[in-house]
Design an enzyme around this catalytic site. Structure first.
Site, short mmCIF file in Angstrom:
data_model
loop_
_atom_site.label_atom_id
_atom_site.label_comp_id
_atom_site.label_asym_id
_atom_site.label_seq_id
_atom_site.Cartn_x
_atom_site.Cartn_y
_atom_site.Cartn_z
N HIS A 131 -1.44 0.94 -9.74
CA HIS A 131 -2.27 -0.10 -8.77
C HIS A 131 -3.00 -1.09 -9.39
O HIS A 131 -4.38 -1.16 -9.38
CB HIS A 131 -3.22 0.75 -7.68
CG HIS A 131 -3.76 0.00 -6.62
ND1 HIS A 131 -3.87 0.49 -5.37
CD2 HIS A 131 -3.84 -1.32 -6.34
CE1 HIS A 131 -4.20 -0.41 -4.57
NE2 HIS A 131 -4.01 -1.53 -5.01
N ARG A 185 0.94 -1.10 -0.02
CA ARG A 185 -0.05 0.03 -0.07
C ARG A 185 0.83 1.30 -0.07
O ARG A 185 2.02 1.23 0.66
CB ARG A 185 -0.81 0.15 1.25
CG ARG A 185 -1.91 -0.78 1.15
CD ARG A 185 -3.22 -0.20 0.51
NE ARG A 185 -4.46 -1.09 0.28
CZ ARG A 185 -4.43 -2.10 -0.72
NH1 ARG A 185 -3.59 -2.42 -1.58
NH2 ARG A 185 -5.70 -2.94 -0.55
P1 NDP Z 1 -1.81 -11.76 4.25
O1 NDP Z 1 -2.54 -11.18 5.49
O2 NDP Z 1 -2.11 -13.18 3.67
O3 NDP Z 1 -0.23 -11.58 4.86
C1 NDP Z 1 0.14 -10.49 5.34
C2 NDP Z 1 1.90 -10.79 5.88
O4 NDP Z 1 2.29 -9.93 6.38
C3 NDP Z 1 1.95 -12.03 6.87
O5 NDP Z 1 3.02 -12.50 6.45
C4 NDP Z 1 2.16 -11.14 8.11
O6 NDP Z 1 2.72 -11.85 9.19
C5 NDP Z 1 2.82 -10.18 7.65
N1 NDP Z 1 2.72 -8.80 8.63
C6 NDP Z 1 1.60 -8.27 8.88
N2 NDP Z 1 2.00 -7.28 9.77
C7 NDP Z 1 3.21 -7.22 10.14
C8 NDP Z 1 4.30 -6.61 10.77
N3 NDP Z 1 3.78 -5.60 11.71
N4 NDP Z 1 5.47 -6.97 10.81
C9 NDP Z 1 5.99 -8.13 10.03
N5 NDP Z 1 4.90 -8.69 9.37
C10 NDP Z 1 3.82 -8.39 9.26
O7 NDP Z 1 -2.10 -10.67 3.05
P2 NDP Z 1 -1.94 -10.84 1.58
O8 NDP Z 1 -0.58 -11.64 1.49
O9 NDP Z 1 -3.38 -11.50 1.16
O10 NDP Z 1 -2.02 -9.49 0.92
C11 NDP Z 1 -0.99 -8.59 1.30
C12 NDP Z 1 -1.24 -7.27 1.07
O11 NDP Z 1 -1.06 -7.06 -0.40
C13 NDP Z 1 -2.99 -6.63 1.24
O12 NDP Z 1 -3.00 -6.29 2.63
C14 NDP Z 1 -2.88 -5.24 0.18
O13 NDP Z 1 -2.34 -4.34 0.73
C15 NDP Z 1 -1.81 -6.00 -0.73
N6 NDP Z 1 -2.37 -6.04 -2.10
C16 NDP Z 1 -1.96 -5.16 -3.16
C17 NDP Z 1 -2.64 -5.25 -4.30
C18 NDP Z 1 -2.17 -4.59 -5.57
O14 NDP Z 1 -2.85 -4.55 -6.55
N7 NDP Z 1 -1.22 -3.78 -5.42
C19 NDP Z 1 -3.51 -6.66 -4.63
C20 NDP Z 1 -3.85 -7.43 -3.52
C21 NDP Z 1 -3.33 -7.14 -2.38
P3 NDP Z 1 2.02 -13.20 9.83
O15 NDP Z 1 2.13 -14.10 8.86
O16 NDP Z 1 3.13 -13.45 10.95
O17 NDP Z 1 0.67 -12.85 10.30
C1 OXD Z 2 -6.33 -5.63 -2.96
C2 OXD Z 2 -5.88 -4.47 -3.82
O1 OXD Z 2 -6.16 -5.42 -1.65
O2 OXD Z 2 -6.16 -4.82 -5.04
O3 OXD Z 2 -6.81 -6.65 -3.39
O4 OXD Z 2 -5.14 -3.59 -3.37
#
Ligand code: NDP
Ligand code: OXD
Length: 314
Positions: free
Chosen positions: A277, A229
């Site tokens: 995005h 993000r």
């Molecule tokens: P998940 O919730 O599956 O994974 C999040 C990961 O981040 C986990 O491994 C978690 O750790 C880690 N994490 C969260 N907070 C912290 C922290 N404070 N310190 C260290 N590690 C942390 O999310 P997704 O993989 O499904 O998606 C990730 C992000 O990708 C979304 O939230 C979104 O913002 C972004 N996204 C962007 C898109 C785009 O088109 N640009 C499309 C889709 C998503 P743990 O495993 O230990 O819980």
């Molecule tokens: C998502 C995105 O969070 O598209 O899926 O950013």
């Protein structure tokens, strides 16, 4: 069964059509309609939705985010106390892995220099190195980070990940928590951010972090790739780090302000690879089925999958 679609920034009609074609008996209402019957709403379906709207639905059972990220919902101070579900879908994951892999390879294979050379009709013999000489570090080892890590490791890159909790993933070095962040950065040539936006990750991509990345990789200076993000990146710090050589290049799919302002220095920056995005689009064909399957399972008495932990915010 009644859904309330509250969708900002995307074509709501495409979602409406898909829900109706997959589940013709369902009642669909659109936020903003003058004749809204909020008491009939069973489920909310949201992307950049209007704050306070779901609080006015007395019979709401759950709210679905149309994306993997739920920061748009967490910003609603009146979000009711119902399950919030995020998208975990192989189609979205596949798209993100394509984007991340593309960006890593563009830097690794020095594509922008080759593009310039082609335009100058210059048969330039650039030095080459192989993937196993490059260390990729992925911030966030969730659904998206793990899949990208897997594909990049299969291409031969040395892959590590950083998350809140330690992982046991064959072929991947797992670092966890604030205590291990510096060690993770010190072994990383190409940093990929796939973190959710939470109070803990706001501004994490800043100059201090960039200065801790490895400077011994073949590119001479580290690269950052952010599809998490925009709120995770301090944009003035990225520009400063690119301009003073702390960073070699940046691939950015997300920004503090979206759409990116037409006068943003990122557009024309020679070291920036920019996409609007779209790293992983939520496609109605896949997301509507995903949500309808979840609803059907819940109505049969099964628990929801991919429920957001309201204490961590993701
Ligand atoms: P998940 O919730 O599956 O994974 C999040 C990961 O981040 C986990 O491994 C978690 O750790 C880690 N994490 C969260 N907070 C912290 C922290 N404070 N310190 C260290 N590690 C942390 O999310 P997704 O993989 O499904 O998606 C990730 C992000 O990708 C979304 O939230 C979104 O913002 C972004 N996204 C962007 C898109 C785009 O088109 N640009 C499309 C889709 C998503 P743990 O495993 O230990 O819980
Ligand atoms: C998502 C995105 O969070 O598209 O899926 O950013």
């Amino acid at each position: 069964m009644s859904l309330l679609l509250s969708i900002g920034g995307w074509d709501i009609d495409a979602w409406d059509r898909r829900f109706k074609s997959f589940a013709p008996g369902i009642r669909i209402q659109h936020a903003g309609a003058s004749d809204l019957d909020l008491s009939a709403v069973d489920y909310g379906v949201a992307w950049q939705s209007e704050p306070g709207l779901f609080a006015r639905c007395p019979n709401l059972k759950a709210v679905f985010s149309l994306g993997a990220g739920v920061d748009h919902l967490m910003r609603d101070p009146d979000l009711p106390d119902v399950p919030v579900l995020r998208i975990v879908d192989p189609n979205l994951t596949m798209r993100m892995t394509e984007w991340v892999t593309l960006q890593v390879l563009l830097h690794h294979r020095q594509q922008s220099l080759l593009d310039q050379a082609q335009r100058a009709a210059d048969w330039r013999d650039l030095p080459q190195w192989s993937a196993d000489e490059v260390r990729v570090g992925i911030l966030g080892l969730g659904n998206l980070g793990r899949d990208s890590a897997d594909v990049l490791a299969r291409l031969g890159f040395q892959v590590a990940g950083w998350s809140r909790s330690k992982k046991q993933i064959p072929g991947l070095d797992s670092f966890a928590g604030a205590d291990e962040l510096d060690a993770f950065l010190a072994r990383t040539d190409i940093l990929v951010c796939l973190l959710p936006l939470t109070p803990e990750t706001v501004g994490i991509l800043n100059y201090d972090l960039f200065s801790k990345l490895a400077r011994t990789g073949p590119l001479g200076a580290p690269v950052i790739i952010n599809a998490g993000r925009g709120g995770q990146q301090v944009e003035a710090d990225i520009l400063r780090a690119l301009d003073d050589g702390t960073l070699h290049a940046a691939s950015l799919d997300v920004f503090n302000q979206e759409p990116l302002a037409s006068d943003s220095p990122f557009w024309a920056h020679p070291k920036v690879y920019l996409t609007p995005h779209l790293a992983a689009e939520s496609h109605p064909d896949h997301m509507c089925r995903n949500i309808l399957d979840q609803i059907a399972a819940y109505e049969r008495g099964e628990p929801f999958k991919n429920r957001v932990d309201m204490t961590t915010g993701y």
